[in-house]
Design a protein around this motif. Structure first.
Motif: not given
Length: 342
Positions: A269-294
């Motif tokens: 959603y936001r793609g923030e570095d401290d997000s539970d989803y971002v930190n859940l796995h060593d993702w091959e690629q991360v794309e955010s729907l609303s970068p930083g702002s939500g």
């Protein structure tokens, strides 16, 4: 068919693009056109042979009805017969939301071919707010049938290049009007009158016109049972808007159990570095729907674009983070759930 032509409809070339698109539609061809929601595959709604080309190009089953677009509110009578008991409500809704991303399901006029409505006695109709689509609609002089300009069931296109990737070589022309401003398909409702009370709006598909906006005019109830073999409105099938890469909507973060050796990408959603989803796995690629702002409006605009990016990234699985189901979030989650149902 020769290679699909793309016309860039900037201010100077818009008139020429509109004339060329309308001429092809008049000749019974199909054209990719921008709307404020997604790009549509347009055909003259009163020409059954042209409408058949839409179904053929998209590989769309004939039981799935199309939305008819009109150039002005005055054209509604050409495609629908509005009953007296909902006339006032229709007038209020069209005054408030047309031109715009609200589709009404109404009793159809006899002039609308059965192929357009998949044999249903009703027609789905709206007036687009996009200046290019409206200009072509007016130039043609007839209503336009236009589902999304993609292969049936796949990711909806929000740019001209996405239309060419989906339907290049199958249609003669795409008019490039830039990126779509809404990013998800129109809200679809039917109207049930109630004597002495506000009407009930049956929500067949969530979209940019939200439940909260509609509640000013009536009571909103989601349609619960949907027939996969005989939908009553466009865009009703459970599996829809889907990438080729399997997509998993991870509503319970604790349920994620990645397979060894598989490549996973995250639609955040936001793609923030401290997000539970971002930190859940060593993702091959991360794309955010609303970068930083939500912001849900930005997320809706970017949804199909991001899904397409991830689909082209060579992943084994796409994992999607849920968004809040308020306002536009209802439409976003609707599209993610259908994409995950493949």
């Amino acid at each position: 068919m020769p290679e699909t032509k793309v016309i860039y409809a900037d201010d100077e070339e818009m008139k020429d693009a509109v004339r060329e698109a309308a001429a092809l539609l008049r000749a019974g061809e199909t054209v990719g056109l921008p709307t404020e929601t997604v790009y549509g595959l347009a055909a003259d709604a009163f020409n059954p042979d042209a409408v058949a080309k839409v179904f053929s190009a998209k590989e769309r089953p004939s039981f799935d009805p199309l939305i008819v677009h009109i150039a002005s509110r005055g054209d509604l009578k050409r495609v629908a017969v509005v009953p007296d008991d909902i006339l006032e409500t229709v007038n209020k809704l069209t005054s408030a939301f047309w031109p715009g991303p609200l589709t009404l399901i109404l009793p159809k006029h006899a002039d609308v071919p059965d192929l357009v409505t998949s044999g249903l006695p009703t027609v789905a109709v709206r007036q687009s707010a996009h200046p290019i689509f409206r200009a072509v609609n007016k130039e043609l002089g007839n209503p336009i049938a236009a589902p999304s300009a993609n292969r049936f069931g796949s990711i909806s296109p929000t740019s001209a290049s996405a239309v060419v990737k989906e339907l290049g070589g199958k249609i003669p022309l795409v008019v490039d009007g830039g990126a779509c401003s809404e990013g998800v398909e129109s809200t679809i409702i039917s109207i049930e009158p109630r004597e002495g009370k506000k009407p009930v709006f049956r929500l067949h598909r969530a979209g940019p016109i939200t439940k909260e906006q509609l509640q000013d005019f009536g009571k909103v109830e989601k349609v619960k049972s949907i027939s996969e073999s005989a939908p009553q409105a466009p865009g009703q099938l459970a599996s829809h808007y889907a990438p080729r890469t399997p997509l998993i909507l991870l509503e319970d973060i604790s349920s994620f159990q990645p397979e060894e050796g598989k490549k996973y990408g995250l639609i955040a959603y936001r793609g923030e570095d401290d997000s539970d989803y971002v930190n859940l796995h060593d993702w091959e690629q991360v794309e955010s729907l609303s970068p930083g702002s939500g912001k849900l409006a930005e997320a809706a605009i970017r949804l199909f674009f991001v899904m397409r990016l991830m689909d082209e990234a060579g992943l084994d699985y796409i994992i999607a983070e849920p968004v809040s189901e308020t306002g536009l979030g209802v439409a976003i989650m609707d599209r993610l759930r259908r994409a995950a149902a493949k």
